[in-house]
Write a protein that holds these residues in place. Structure first.
Motif, PDB file in Angstrom:
ATOM      1  N   LYS A 163       0.843  -1.193  -0.016  1.00 20.99           N
ATOM      2  CA  LYS A 163      -0.013  -0.216  -0.019  1.00 20.99           C
ATOM      3  C   LYS A 163       0.790   1.164   0.117  1.00 20.99           C
ATOM      4  CE  LYS A 163      -3.892   2.323   1.827  1.00 20.99           C
ATOM      5  NZ  LYS A 163      -5.075   2.197   2.875  1.00 20.99           N
ATOM      6  N   PHE A 164       1.941   1.256   0.666  1.00 17.65           N
ATOM      7  CA  PHE A 164       3.030   2.399   0.760  1.00 17.65           C
ATOM      8  C   PHE A 164       3.262   2.705  -0.628  1.00 17.65           C
ATOM      9  CE2 PHE A 164       7.068   4.180   0.688  1.00 17.65           C
ATOM     10  CZ  PHE A 164       6.879   5.562   1.521  1.00 17.65           C
ATOM     11  N   LEU A 165       3.849   1.719  -1.234  1.00 13.84           N
ATOM     12  CA  LEU A 165       4.489   1.688  -2.658  1.00 13.84           C
ATOM     13  C   LEU A 165       3.332   2.596  -3.662  1.00 13.84           C
ATOM     14  CD1 LEU A 165       6.696  -1.759  -2.859  1.00 13.84           C
ATOM     15  CD2 LEU A 165       7.284   0.640  -2.596  1.00 13.84           C
ATOM     16  N   LYS A 166       2.176   1.949  -3.370  1.00 10.04           N
ATOM     17  CA  LYS A 166       1.256   2.614  -4.249  1.00 10.04           C
ATOM     18  C   LYS A 166       0.873   3.861  -3.904  1.00 10.04           C
ATOM     19  CE  LYS A 166      -3.390   2.884  -5.661  1.00 10.04           C
ATOM     20  NZ  LYS A 166      -3.864   4.153  -5.475  1.00 10.04           N
ATOM     21  N   VAL A 167       0.585   4.161  -2.730  1.00 10.11           N
ATOM     22  CA  VAL A 167       0.095   5.425  -2.318  1.00 10.11           C
ATOM     23  C   VAL A 167       1.158   6.580  -2.370  1.00 10.11           C
ATOM     24  CG1 VAL A 167      -0.511   6.946  -0.352  1.00 10.11           C
ATOM     25  CG2 VAL A 167      -1.456   4.798  -0.534  1.00 10.11           C
ATOM     26  N   SER A 168       2.400   6.185  -2.233  1.00  8.53           N
ATOM     27  CA  SER A 168       3.654   6.916  -2.485  1.00  8.53           C
ATOM     28  C   SER A 168       3.886   7.094  -4.165  1.00  8.53           C
ATOM     29  CB  SER A 168       4.653   6.709  -1.906  1.00  8.53           C
ATOM     30  OG  SER A 168       5.333   5.562  -2.222  1.00  8.53           O
ATOM     31  N   ARG A 169       3.403   6.388  -4.891  1.00  9.59           N
ATOM     32  CA  ARG A 169       3.501   6.472  -6.519  1.00  9.59           C
ATOM     33  C   ARG A 169       4.699   6.044  -6.663  1.00  9.59           C
ATOM     34  NH1 ARG A 169      -0.685  10.970  -6.601  1.00  9.59           N
ATOM     35  NH2 ARG A 169      -2.393   9.860  -7.462  1.00  9.59           N
ATOM     36  N   LEU A 170       5.770   5.415  -5.734  1.00 10.64           N
ATOM     37  CA  LEU A 170       6.813   4.777  -6.249  1.00 10.64           C
ATOM     38  C   LEU A 170       6.470   3.554  -7.133  1.00 10.64           C
ATOM     39  CD1 LEU A 170       8.651   4.381  -2.971  1.00 10.64           C
ATOM     40  CD2 LEU A 170       9.535   5.830  -4.942  1.00 10.64           C
ATOM     41  N   ILE A 171       5.416   2.912  -7.217  1.00 13.23           N
ATOM     42  CA  ILE A 171       4.912   1.986  -8.053  1.00 13.23           C
ATOM     43  C   ILE A 171       3.455   2.129  -8.364  1.00 13.23           C
ATOM     44  CG2 ILE A 171       4.510  -0.468  -8.351  1.00 13.23           C
ATOM     45  CD1 ILE A 171       6.765  -1.374  -6.781  1.00 13.23           C
ATOM     46  N   LYS A 172       3.048   2.271  -9.492  1.00 16.44           N
ATOM     47  CA  LYS A 172       1.530   2.852  -9.968  1.00 16.44           C
ATOM     48  C   LYS A 172       0.400   2.000  -9.475  1.00 16.44           C
ATOM     49  CE  LYS A 172       3.133   6.312 -12.351  1.00 16.44           C
ATOM     50  NZ  LYS A 172       3.052   7.672 -11.978  1.00 16.44           N
ATOM     51  N   ARG A 173       0.751   0.841  -9.434  1.00 18.51           N
ATOM     52  CA  ARG A 173      -0.275  -0.244  -9.153  1.00 18.51           C
ATOM     53  C   ARG A 173      -0.044  -1.067  -7.765  1.00 18.51           C
ATOM     54  NH1 ARG A 173      -1.162  -0.315 -14.724  1.00 18.51           N
ATOM     55  NH2 ARG A 173      -2.821   0.806 -15.253  1.00 18.51           N
ATOM     56  N   ARG A 174      -1.243  -1.347  -6.929  1.00 16.17           N
ATOM     57  CA  ARG A 174      -0.684  -2.122  -5.716  1.00 16.17           C
ATOM     58  C   ARG A 174      -0.479  -3.586  -6.167  1.00 16.17           C
ATOM     59  NH1 ARG A 174      -4.477  -1.803  -0.227  1.00 16.17           N
ATOM     60  NH2 ARG A 174      -3.045  -3.292   1.024  1.00 16.17           N
ATOM     61  N   THR A 175      -1.100  -3.928  -7.174  1.00 15.60           N
ATOM     62  CA  THR A 175      -0.750  -5.406  -7.795  1.00 15.60           C
ATOM     63  C   THR A 175       0.281  -5.683  -8.213  1.00 15.60           C
ATOM     64  OG1 THR A 175      -2.111  -5.070  -9.752  1.00 15.60           O
ATOM     65  CG2 THR A 175      -3.600  -6.112  -8.002  1.00 15.60           C
ATOM     66  N   VAL A 176       0.923  -4.552  -8.802  1.00 12.34           N
ATOM     67  CA  VAL A 176       2.301  -4.703  -9.298  1.00 12.34           C
ATOM     68  C   VAL A 176       3.213  -4.506  -8.100  1.00 12.34           C
ATOM     69  CG1 VAL A 176       3.981  -3.514 -10.744  1.00 12.34           C
ATOM     70  CG2 VAL A 176       1.913  -3.611 -11.587  1.00 12.34           C
ATOM     71  N   ALA A 177       3.006  -3.473  -7.189  1.00  9.23           N
ATOM     72  CA  ALA A 177       3.762  -3.620  -5.945  1.00  9.23           C
ATOM     73  C   ALA A 177       3.748  -4.954  -5.241  1.00  9.23           C
ATOM     74  CB  ALA A 177       3.364  -2.476  -4.934  1.00  9.23           C
ATOM     75  N   LYS A 178       2.612  -5.722  -5.067  1.00 11.76           N
ATOM     76  CA  LYS A 178       2.599  -7.102  -4.489  1.00 11.76           C
ATOM     77  C   LYS A 178       3.652  -7.885  -5.224  1.00 11.76           C
ATOM     78  CE  LYS A 178      -0.473 -10.684  -3.532  1.00 11.76           C
ATOM     79  NZ  LYS A 178       0.178 -11.884  -3.898  1.00 11.76           N
ATOM     80  N   ASP A 179       3.377  -7.926  -6.448  1.00  9.82           N
ATOM     81  CA  ASP A 179       4.162  -8.782  -7.569  1.00  9.82           C
ATOM     82  C   ASP A 179       5.619  -8.624  -7.311  1.00  9.82           C
ATOM     83  OD1 ASP A 179       1.897 -10.041  -8.385  1.00  9.82           O
ATOM     84  OD2 ASP A 179       1.781  -8.678 -10.318  1.00  9.82           O
ATOM     85  N   VAL A 180       6.117  -7.249  -7.365  1.00 10.49           N
ATOM     86  CA  VAL A 180       7.295  -6.812  -7.251  1.00 10.49           C
ATOM     87  C   VAL A 180       8.052  -7.623  -5.732  1.00 10.49           C
ATOM     88  CG1 VAL A 180       9.066  -5.058  -6.991  1.00 10.49           C
ATOM     89  CG2 VAL A 180       7.498  -4.966  -8.687  1.00 10.49           C
ATOM     90  N   SER A 181       7.432  -7.214  -4.760  1.00  4.30           N
ATOM     91  CA  SER A 181       7.763  -7.736  -3.260  1.00  4.30           C
ATOM     92  C   SER A 181       7.719  -9.197  -3.548  1.00  4.30           C
ATOM     93  CB  SER A 181       6.684  -7.273  -2.375  1.00  4.30           C
ATOM     94  OG  SER A 181       6.590  -5.918  -2.244  1.00  4.30           O
ATOM     95  N   ASP A 182       6.801  -9.982  -4.040  1.00  8.33           N
ATOM     96  CA  ASP A 182       6.859 -11.285  -3.942  1.00  8.33           C
ATOM     97  C   ASP A 182       7.941 -11.903  -4.686  1.00  8.33           C
ATOM     98  OD1 ASP A 182       4.297 -11.897  -2.352  1.00  8.33           O
ATOM     99  OD2 ASP A 182       3.223 -11.861  -4.360  1.00  8.33           O
ATOM    100  N   GLN A 183       8.311 -11.457  -5.701  1.00  5.96           N
ATOM    101  CA  GLN A 183       9.725 -11.666  -6.430  1.00  5.96           C
ATOM    102  C   GLN A 183      10.996 -11.231  -5.794  1.00  5.96           C
ATOM    103  OE1 GLN A 183       9.287  -9.516 -10.240  1.00  5.96           O
ATOM    104  NE2 GLN A 183       7.376 -10.497 -10.715  1.00  5.96           N
ATOM    105  N   GLY A 184      10.756 -10.666  -4.717  1.00  5.85           N
ATOM    106  CA  GLY A 184      12.256 -10.460  -3.828  1.00  5.85           C
ATOM    107  C   GLY A 184      12.953  -9.190  -4.368  1.00  5.85           C
ATOM    108  N   ARG A 185      12.033  -8.393  -5.035  1.00  6.92           N
ATOM    109  CA  ARG A 185      13.095  -7.298  -5.516  1.00  6.92           C
ATOM    110  C   ARG A 185      12.719  -6.057  -4.562  1.00  6.92           C
ATOM    111  NH1 ARG A 185      10.195  -7.312 -11.331  1.00  6.92           N
ATOM    112  NH2 ARG A 185      10.914  -5.087 -11.154  1.00  6.92           N
TER     113      ARG A 185
END
Length: 94
Positions: A5-27
């Motif tokens: 949620k922080f990654l999405k709200v701060s707009r570091l990553i545009k979508r929460r689902t993408v932020a979830k995927d990036v985190s799940d990939q260990g990035r």
């Protein structure tokens, strides 16, 4: 606040689902450790996010459940931005 949620709200990553995927990939590293999407973040924490060959390190300054585009820069401070050279490529020139 959850990491995704922080990654999405701060707009570091545009979508929460993408932020979830990036985190799940260990990035995404939270204070030097691999972080899952549900990890709790707080002011003062450092995030290291890998976007392809680019790695961005930020410090969380404040949390907000929602933010206007112009207010997102107050949520974090960019500490470092570096590019990782692909080992398969030849020499790179600036």
């Amino acid at each position: 606040m959850r990491l995704d949620k922080f990654l999405k709200v701060s707009r570091l990553i545009k979508r929460r689902t993408v932020a979830k995927d990036v985190s799940d990939q260990g990035r995404v590293l939270l204070n030097g450790r691999e972080a899952k999407p549900g990890a709790v973040v707080k002011p003062g924490d450092e995030l290291e996010i890998q976007f392809g060959q680019r790695i961005v390190t930020v410090r969380i300054e404040k949390l907000s459940e929602s933010a206007k585009k112009e207010d997102t820069q107050e949520m974090y401070t960019v500490l470092k931005e570096e590019y990782r050279k692909n080992e398969n490529e030849g020499p790179s020139f600036p």
